[in-house]
Design a protein around this motif. Structure first.
Motif, PDB file in Angstrom:
ATOM      1  N   VAL A  58       0.837  -1.200   0.000  1.00  0.00           N
ATOM      2  CA  VAL A  58       0.000   0.000   0.000  1.00  0.00           C
ATOM      3  C   VAL A  58       0.872   1.250   0.000  1.00  0.00           C
ATOM      4  N   ALA A  59       1.902   1.271   0.834  1.00  0.00           N
ATOM      5  CA  ALA A  59       2.794   2.430   0.892  1.00  0.00           C
ATOM      6  C   ALA A  59       3.506   2.636  -0.441  1.00  0.00           C
ATOM      7  N   MET A  60       3.937   1.548  -1.066  1.00  0.00           N
ATOM      8  CA  MET A  60       4.605   1.662  -2.364  1.00  0.00           C
ATOM      9  C   MET A  60       3.653   2.180  -3.431  1.00  0.00           C
ATOM     10  N   SER A  61       2.417   1.689  -3.419  1.00  0.00           N
ATOM     11  CA  SER A  61       1.458   2.142  -4.425  1.00  0.00           C
ATOM     12  C   SER A  61       1.092   3.606  -4.201  1.00  0.00           C
ATOM     13  N   LEU A  62       0.960   4.018  -2.968  1.00  0.00           N
ATOM     14  CA  LEU A  62       0.656   5.414  -2.682  1.00  0.00           C
ATOM     15  C   LEU A  62       1.819   6.317  -3.092  1.00  0.00           C
ATOM     16  N   ALA A  63       3.042   5.887  -2.817  1.00  0.00           N
ATOM     17  CA  ALA A  63       4.206   6.678  -3.225  1.00  0.00           C
ATOM     18  C   ALA A  63       4.275   6.788  -4.755  1.00  0.00           C
ATOM     19  N   LEU A  64       3.970   5.718  -5.448  1.00  0.00           N
ATOM     20  CA  LEU A  64       3.973   5.741  -6.912  1.00  0.00           C
ATOM     21  C   LEU A  64       2.880   6.665  -7.448  1.00  0.00           C
ATOM     22  N   ILE A 103      -8.547   8.835 -10.957  1.00  0.00           N
ATOM     23  CA  ILE A 103      -8.595   7.369 -10.961  1.00  0.00           C
ATOM     24  C   ILE A 103      -9.128   6.935 -12.303  1.00  0.00           C
ATOM     25  N   PRO A 104      -8.363   6.316 -13.154  1.00  0.00           N
ATOM     26  CA  PRO A 104      -6.915   6.173 -13.065  1.00  0.00           C
ATOM     27  C   PRO A 104      -6.257   7.537 -13.244  1.00  0.00           C
ATOM     28  N   LEU A 105      -5.055   7.658 -12.722  1.00  0.00           N
ATOM     29  CA  LEU A 105      -4.326   8.920 -12.803  1.00  0.00           C
ATOM     30  C   LEU A 105      -3.892   9.143 -14.243  1.00  0.00           C
ATOM     31  N   ARG A 106      -4.398  10.228 -14.834  1.00  0.00           N
ATOM     32  CA  ARG A 106      -4.033  10.520 -16.214  1.00  0.00           C
ATOM     33  C   ARG A 106      -4.435  11.939 -16.582  1.00  0.00           C
ATOM     34  N   LEU A 107      -3.766  12.448 -17.612  1.00  0.00           N
ATOM     35  CA  LEU A 107      -4.120  13.710 -18.241  1.00  0.00           C
ATOM     36  C   LEU A 107      -4.483  13.356 -19.671  1.00  0.00           C
ATOM     37  N   VAL A 108      -5.743  13.545 -20.025  1.00  0.00           N
ATOM     38  CA  VAL A 108      -6.280  13.082 -21.297  1.00  0.00           C
ATOM     39  C   VAL A 108      -6.462  14.263 -22.244  1.00  0.00           C
ATOM     40  N   CYS A 109      -5.934  14.111 -23.452  1.00  0.00           N
ATOM     41  CA  CYS A 109      -6.129  15.092 -24.514  1.00  0.00           C
ATOM     42  C   CYS A 109      -7.219  14.550 -25.435  1.00  0.00           C
ATOM     43  N   GLU A 110      -8.250  15.352 -25.677  1.00  0.00           N
ATOM     44  CA  GLU A 110      -9.407  14.911 -26.455  1.00  0.00           C
ATOM     45  C   GLU A 110      -9.362  15.523 -27.852  1.00  0.00           C
ATOM     46  N   ALA A 111      -9.548  14.688 -28.881  1.00  0.00           N
ATOM     47  CA  ALA A 111      -9.537  15.136 -30.274  1.00  0.00           C
ATOM     48  C   ALA A 111     -10.967  15.312 -30.766  1.00  0.00           C
ATOM     49  N   SER A 112     -11.123  16.049 -31.876  1.00  0.00           N
ATOM     50  CA  SER A 112     -12.456  16.349 -32.408  1.00  0.00           C
ATOM     51  C   SER A 112     -13.158  15.116 -32.970  1.00  0.00           C
ATOM     52  N   ASN A 113     -12.423  14.042 -33.268  1.00  0.00           N
ATOM     53  CA  ASN A 113     -13.061  12.838 -33.797  1.00  0.00           C
ATOM     54  C   ASN A 113     -13.521  11.882 -32.691  1.00  0.00           C
ATOM     55  N   GLY A 114     -13.447  12.308 -31.443  1.00  0.00           N
ATOM     56  CA  GLY A 114     -13.906  11.497 -30.325  1.00  0.00           C
ATOM     57  C   GLY A 114     -12.819  10.644 -29.690  1.00  0.00           C
ATOM     58  N   HIS A 115     -11.681  10.560 -30.306  1.00  0.00           N
ATOM     59  CA  HIS A 115     -10.579   9.794 -29.730  1.00  0.00           C
ATOM     60  C   HIS A 115      -9.831  10.655 -28.719  1.00  0.00           C
ATOM     61  N   ASP A 116      -9.200   9.981 -27.781  1.00  0.00           N
ATOM     62  CA  ASP A 116      -8.376  10.709 -26.826  1.00  0.00           C
ATOM     63  C   ASP A 116      -7.098   9.920 -26.562  1.00  0.00           C
ATOM     64  N   TYR A 117      -6.135  10.579 -25.951  1.00  0.00           N
ATOM     65  CA  TYR A 117      -4.872   9.941 -25.620  1.00  0.00           C
ATOM     66  C   TYR A 117      -4.321  10.591 -24.359  1.00  0.00           C
ATOM     67  N   THR A 118      -3.497   9.830 -23.669  1.00  0.00           N
ATOM     68  CA  THR A 118      -2.965  10.255 -22.387  1.00  0.00           C
ATOM     69  C   THR A 118      -1.547  10.781 -22.546  1.00  0.00           C
ATOM     70  N   VAL A 119      -1.252  11.864 -21.827  1.00  0.00           N
ATOM     71  CA  VAL A 119       0.091  12.449 -21.840  1.00  0.00           C
ATOM     72  C   VAL A 119       0.536  12.714 -20.401  1.00  0.00           C
ATOM     73  N   VAL A 120       1.788  13.056 -20.243  1.00  0.00           N
ATOM     74  CA  VAL A 120       2.428  13.507 -19.009  1.00  0.00           C
ATOM     75  C   VAL A 120       2.666  12.362 -18.019  1.00  0.00           C
ATOM     76  N   SER A 128       1.166  -0.520 -12.700  1.00  0.00           N
ATOM     77  CA  SER A 128       1.926  -0.846 -11.488  1.00  0.00           C
ATOM     78  C   SER A 128       1.070  -0.668 -10.238  1.00  0.00           C
ATOM     79  N   LEU A 129       0.261   0.386 -10.235  1.00  0.00           N
ATOM     80  CA  LEU A 129      -0.649   0.600  -9.111  1.00  0.00           C
ATOM     81  C   LEU A 129      -1.620  -0.564  -8.967  1.00  0.00           C
ATOM     82  N   ALA A 130      -2.158  -1.021 -10.081  1.00  0.00           N
ATOM     83  CA  ALA A 130      -3.102  -2.132 -10.039  1.00  0.00           C
ATOM     84  C   ALA A 130      -2.447  -3.389  -9.466  1.00  0.00           C
ATOM     85  N   VAL A 131      -1.237  -3.685  -9.907  1.00  0.00           N
ATOM     86  CA  VAL A 131      -0.531  -4.873  -9.417  1.00  0.00           C
ATOM     87  C   VAL A 131      -0.225  -4.743  -7.932  1.00  0.00           C
ATOM     88  N   LEU A 132       0.273  -3.583  -7.514  1.00  0.00           N
ATOM     89  CA  LEU A 132       0.603  -3.390  -6.100  1.00  0.00           C
ATOM     90  C   LEU A 132      -0.634  -3.465  -5.207  1.00  0.00           C
TER      91      LEU A 132
END
Length: 158
Positions: A58-64, A103-120, A128-132
């Motif tokens: 738990v401590a490792m997952s929180l630190a991550l 949750i999940p931790l992410r920054l999502v960029c949204e495109a005009s065609n409805g697709h998105d992708y995660t950055v940063v 890794s969080l899920a496994v921990l």
């Protein structure tokens, strides 16, 4: 959460998560280190070892998770937008928004065609969080089963 199309993570929530998370990690670390003292060694039982392994996961997952939050904290809105443009997949039309999810931790960029992708946020953080956290849950279950067996054996003897 985000109220407009170009909103990232709410700073107040992000800051509160970082402060409370850091205090929790420090507290868990201090507790786990205290389990190695001479006074604690004789009281070490199998269920306590499994409990401590669960708390370590738990401590490792929180630190991550906090490390992932720091990636977001140190980027201003303009830098986040630039990162969306820089990492935009080929053939993706114009960007229409950005949102931050905790949750999940992410920054999502949204495109005009409805697709998105995660950055940063590095791509390995959420898996890794899920496994921990699954490891922590498994260790907690084993600890609970061992503790229950010990308690029922003590009641039968007494």
């Amino acid at each position: 959460m985000a109220s407009g199309p170009w909103q990232g993570h709410d700073f107040a929530v992000l800051f509160a998560v970082l402060i409370s998370g850091a205090a929790t990690v420090l507290g868990l670390t201090a507790y786990l280190l205290s389990r190695f003292s001479r006074r604690a060694r004789p009281r070490r039982t199998p269920y306590a070892v499994w409990r401590d392994m669960s708390l370590t996961a738990v401590a490792m997952s929180l630190a991550l998770y906090l490390w992932g939050c720091l990636h977001v904290l140190f980027l201003a809105d303009q830098e986040q937008a630039e990162e969306c443009e820089r990492q935009r997949p080929e053939g993706t039309p114009a960007l229409v928004g950005r949102r931050g999810d905790f949750i999940p931790l992410r920054l999502v960029c949204e495109a005009s065609n409805g697709h998105d992708y995660t950055v940063v946020i590095p791509g390995f953080i959420n898996p890794s969080l899920a496994v921990l956290l699954l490891l922590a849950l498994g260790c907690a279950v084993v600890s609970g089963v061992l503790h229950r067996r010990r308690r029922s054996a003590t009641v039968k003897k007494g």
